[in-house]
Design an enzyme around this catalytic site. Structure first.
Site, PDB file in Angstrom:
ATOM      1  N   GLU A 105      57.992  25.181  25.942  1.00  0.00           N
ATOM      2  CA  GLU A 105      57.859  26.647  25.991  1.00  0.00           C
ATOM      3  C   GLU A 105      56.968  27.153  24.866  1.00  0.00           C
ATOM      4  O   GLU A 105      56.170  28.082  25.061  1.00  0.00           O
ATOM      5  CB  GLU A 105      59.247  27.286  25.932  1.00  0.00           C
ATOM      6  N   GLU A 125      66.556  21.588  30.592  1.00  0.00           N
ATOM      7  CA  GLU A 125      67.739  22.409  30.322  1.00  0.00           C
ATOM      8  C   GLU A 125      68.820  22.303  31.384  1.00  0.00           C
ATOM      9  O   GLU A 125      70.006  22.510  31.089  1.00  0.00           O
ATOM     10  CB  GLU A 125      67.316  23.876  30.152  1.00  0.00           C
TER      11      GLU A 125
END
Length: 696
Positions: A105, A125
Site C-alpha cells: 500500500e 490481509e
C-alpha cells in the site's frame, strides 16, 4: 525524523531509507518517520523527487506484529499513504524482498515503482480476517484492473515481480542494489520530465458482476467473510469517487476488526509461530540429521521419503523385496513429478533425488549409518515391535528411532528396544509430503535432545510440529474419535450423515466427517473399532451401520462407494442410497424413534464434543497448551482457520455457554458427555483457554 527512517540527499533526489530490521515493519515509529521525512524533503530546497527504499532484506513486510491487538497510534497508515501520494514531488518506490500488506500500500501511494527480479508483492490481509485498510482495495484495481486485483486481494497470494510488471503494479524490473537502482530510475524520470502520477487520479476500472463475484468468493471461502468483503471494497473503487472509496474501505476494515473471525485468524497466526517454541527445549541442541531411513514404501512411507528428499536429506527406504521396493520408487517418483509440475523443483533436482539421494534396500543393515529412521508399516503392534527389534540391532548408537503410528502406545514400542530414550513418535498425516502437520509424540523416556531432533526435522520438512503425549490417538485422532462419535450418535438419533456433512461444511470445515471417512478409507476406522472392541466400555454407544458398509466391501472413494458413491475419477460423490436403509434398520433394532435435528444443533453438539475432549487432552497434559490442540486441528483435520481452532472457538463462544451445553447434553448420555475437569475449573475461576496459552 527518527532512527527508523534515514534521510539522505543525492543531488535533486531525497532518499528515505527504512531501517527497522529485520523486515521494515510499519511500526508507529516508521509511520511517523515517513511523515516527517516527506515534510523534510518538501522543505529541502532543490529536491524534486523522493525515493522510498528499505534497508536490509525487504522493502516493507507489512504491519508490525508487535502492535497487533493494541490501540493504533497516529499517524495511521492510510494518512501516511495519502500524504506520500499527495506530495508535489515525484515519489518513487524501489522494492526488493517482500512488499506485503501495508508495504504494498505504501508502494502504491508512490507515483512510480521499480522492483528487483526476485521481489514479491501481496495483500495478504484476508489471512488475518481483514481486508487492506490503507487504500489497497482502491489503488490496486486502478493500476492492475479489477480481475487481477480481486485475485490478489481475495486470495492473499504473493505475486513475483515479472507477474506484477505484466499486471501493471510495477513499472520496471532491474537487478542491483535497491537504492542505487531506485536513484538511477528517479533521476531518469526527472530527466525525462515525467509527470507525477498519483494512482488516485487514474480512472476507475471497468465493473464486473459484483453480486455473482461476491457469492462465488463467499462460497469458495466456506464461510470466511473477509475475502467476500474485499469484493465489496473493490466494487467501491469502481462505483465511488476515490475519497469516498477510501472511506468505504476503512469502514469495512474497522467492521472486520471487531469480528470473531478476525480474532480467530489472529490467534491462528500467532499460535502457528508459537507452537514449536517449547520452554523445555531451550538450550537443547538436536542431533545431527543428514541421512534418514524409512521402513515401508506404501502411500505413507513414500510420502515421508518424498518430504525428506525435498528437504535435501538422503533417504534409505527399506521394503520386503525388490519388486515392492521398485513400486515404492514409483510412488516417490510420482510425488516428485507433482513437485516438478508445480515448479517446486527442477528436472535436474528430481533426477538427483531419484538417482543419488534415494537408496532402496531390502536388508535393514543398509540403515547402519542413518541418523534417524522412521517406521511406516502396518498399524499393528506386533508388526511394529518386530521392526524396532531389527532397528535396535543395526542402527548406530545415537540414531533416533521413530514410529509413524497413528494410535498405538509408543511407550510399549520403545520398551521393546535397548534404547528407549532414543525412541519417539513422528505422526505424519497423509499425503505426508503435502500435509503440514507433524505430531511429535514424546514417550516417558524420550530424551530432550531426541525431542529437539523431532522438532528440527519438522522444521526442515516445512511442517507445523506439535508436541503430544502418549495416549490412544495422541492429540488429533483422540479428539477425532470423540467428535466422530458425536456425529454417530446424532445419526442413530435421527440426523442423516449427509445433513451432518452439509451443516459442518457450512460451518467452514473442508468436508464433513462422513465425506472425510470416505476419503481416508472406511476400512481404517473399521480396523480401529475392531481393535478397541474388547476394551470398550459397556456404556459407549457405537453405531454398526458403518461396519455393514465395510462388510459389503464399500470402503469409500477407493472402492467407488461408501457413505457416498463416486464416479470413476471423481472426488465428490453423491449420497449412497443404501446408507439410510442400514441406518433405519439399526434404529429399529435399537428401538430408537428418530427425531429431527437443525443444522445449528448439529454444529453445536459436534463442536461441544470436540472442545470438551480437547479440554480433557490439555488437562491430562497430552497437549501442553490449548494452542497445541488448535494447531493440530487446523493443520491436520480441516478445521476452519477463521475460528482459530476448537479451543479458540470455545473462548469466542464463552466457556460458561460451552459448559452449559455439555451439562445439558449429559442429561441424555452422562457417560459420553461428562464435562472435562479443566473446563469446569476454568469456568469456576472466570478464566479461559487463552489465559493458559499466555501462561506458557
Amino acid at each position: 525524523m527518527n532512527d527508523k527512517i534515514a534521510y539522505a540527499r543525492h543531488g535533486n533526489v531525497a532518499v528515505l531509507r527504512l531501517e527497522n530490521p529485520p523486515v521494515n515493519a510499519l511500526s508507529h515509529a516508521v509511520r511517523g518517520g515517513l511523515m516527517a521525512g516527506m515534510d523534510r524533503a518538501e522543505a529541502d530546497t532543490g529536491v524534486r523527487a523522493v525515493l522510498l527504499v528499505g534497508a536490509g532484506r525487504a522493502f516493507i513486510a507489512g504491519a508490525d506484529i508487535k502492535e497487533f491487538g493494541k490501540t493504533p497510534l497516529e499517524p495511521h497508515l492510510p494518512d501516511v499513504c495519502n500524504r506520500i501520494e499527495a506530495s508535489p514531488l515525484l515519489v518513487v518506490a524501489s522494492m526488493h524482498g517482500v512488499s506485503l500488506g501495508g508495504g504494498l500500500e505504501v508502494a502504491l501511494s508512490a507515483h512510480y515503482r521499480i522492483a528487483q527480479p526476485d521481489a514479491r508483492l501481496g495483500l495478504p490481509e484476508v489471512h488475518l480476517g481483514l481486508i487492506p485498510g490503507a487504500g489497497g482495495t482502491q489503488r490496486l484495481p486502478r493500476v492492475a484492473g479489477v480481475e487481477a486485483a480481486l485475485d490478489m486481494i481475495t486470495t492473499g497470494r504473493h505475486v513475483m515481480a515479472p507477474e506484477a510488471l505484466a499486471m501493471g503494479v510495477i513499472d520496471q524490473i532491474e537487478a542491483g542494489d535497491p537504492e542505487a537502482i531506485g536513484l538511477a530510475y528517479a533521476k531518469a524520470l526527472l530527466y525525462e520530465e515525467a509527470a507525477r502520477r498519483p494512482v488516485s487520479e487514474m480512472p476507475a476500472p471497468a465493473p464486473v458482476d459484483w453480486d455473482a463475484r461476491y457469492a462465488a468468493v463467499l462460497r469458495k471461502g466456506r464461510g470466511q467473510i473477509s475475502p467476500a468483503q474485499a469484493v465489496r471494497a473493490v466494487q467501491a473503487s469502481v462505483e465511488m469517487p476515490f475519497d469516498a472509496g477510501l472511506k468505504a474501505e476503512r469502514a469495512m476494515f474497522r467492521e472486520l476488526m471487531e469480528t470473531d473471525q478476525r480474532q480467530g485468524m489472529i490467534h491462528a497466526f500467532f499460535a502457528e509461530r508459537a507452537v514449536s517454541n517449547l520452554p523445555g527445549l531451550e538450550g537443547i541442541a538436536p542431533r545431527a540429521l543428514t541421512g534418514v531411513g524409512v521402513i515401508g514404501g506404501g502411500t505413507m512411507g513414500a510420502g515421508i521419503a518424498t518430504a525428506a528428499l525435498l528437504s535435501g536429506l538422503r533417504v534409505c527406504l527399506i521394503e520386503r523385496d525388490t519388486a515392492v521396493a521398485e513400486a515404492a520408487r514409483g510412488r516417490i517418483s510420482a510425488n516428485l513429478a507433482g513437485a516438478l509440475k508445480r515448479g517446486k523443483i527442477s528436472q535436474e533436482q528430481q533426477d538427483a533425488m531419484l538417482d543419488h539421494a534415494l537408496v532402496l534396500a531390502t536388508d535393514y543393515a543398509a540403515l547402519k549409518d542413518a541418523d534417524l529412521v522412521i517406521e511406516a508399516v502396518f498399524e499393528e503392534m506386533a508388526t511394529k515391535k518386530t521392526v524396532f527389534k531389527q532397528l535396535d540391532k543395526v542402527c548406530k548408537p545415537g540414531a533416533v528411532l521413530a514410529t509413524n503410528t497413528s494410535y498405538l502406545d509408543v511407550n510399549e514400542i520403545a520398551a521393546g528396544t535397548s534404547r528407549a530414550g532414543d525412541v519417539i513418535g513422528l505422526h505424519f498425516f497423509s499425503p505426508a509430503h503435502v500435509m503440514k502437520l507433524l505430531e511429535v509424540v514424546v514417550t516417558d523416556q524420550t530424551t530432550p535432545d531426541v525431542v529437539a531432533t523431532g522438532f528440527a526435522l519438522g522444521k526442515r520438512l516445512g511442517k507445523v510440529a506439535v508436541r503430544a503425549g502418549v495416549c490412544d490417538g495422541f492429540i488429533g485422532n483422540r479428539i477425532l474419535n470423540t467428535y466422530r462419535s458425536a456425529a454417530d450418535h446424532m445419526v442413530l438419533d435421527g440426523a442423516s450423515p449427509f445433513q451432518i456433512d452439509a451443516a459442518l461444511a457450512d460451518f467452514g470445515f473442508a468436508m464433513g466427517p462422513f465425506a472425510m471417512a470416505d476419503l481416508a478409507g472406511l476400512d481404517i476406522a473399521w480396523a480401529m473399532r475392531k481393535r478397541r472392541a474388547p476394551h470398550l466400555d459397556s456404556r459407549a454407544r457405537v453405531g454398526k451401520y458403518a461396519d455393514r458398509l465395510c462388510e459389503a466391501g464399500h470402503f469409500g472413494q477407493k472402492t467407488g462407494a461408501g457413505f457416498y458413491t463416486y464416479e470413476q475419477g471423481q472426488r465428490v460423490g453423491t449420497p449412497n442410497p443404501d446408507v439410510m436403509s442400514l441406518i433405519e434398520a439399526e434404529r429399529a433394532a435399537r428401538g430408537i424413534t428418530p427425531r429431527d435435528f437443525t443444522d445449528a444443533e448439529i454444529t453445536r453438539r459436534y463442536m461441544a464434543a470436540m472442545a470438551n475432549e480437547a479440554a480433557r487432552v490439555v488437562g491430562e497434559g497430552i497437549a501442553r497448551r490449548p494452542l497445541d490442540v488448535d494447531m493440530v486441528l487446523l493443520f491436520g483435520y480441516g478445521f476452519p482457520r477463521f475460528w482459530g481452532g476448537p479451543l479458540k472457538w470455545a473462548d469466542l463462544l464463552g466457556l460458561p455457554a460451552l459448559l452449559a451445553d455439555v451439562e445439558r447434553f449429559a442429561q441424555e448420555d452422562v457417560f459420553f458427555w461428562e464435562p472435562a475437569p479443566l473446563l469446569q475449573q476454568l469456568v469456576s475461576e472466570g478464566r479461559n483457554f487463552d489465559d493458559l496459552n499466555k501462561a506458557g
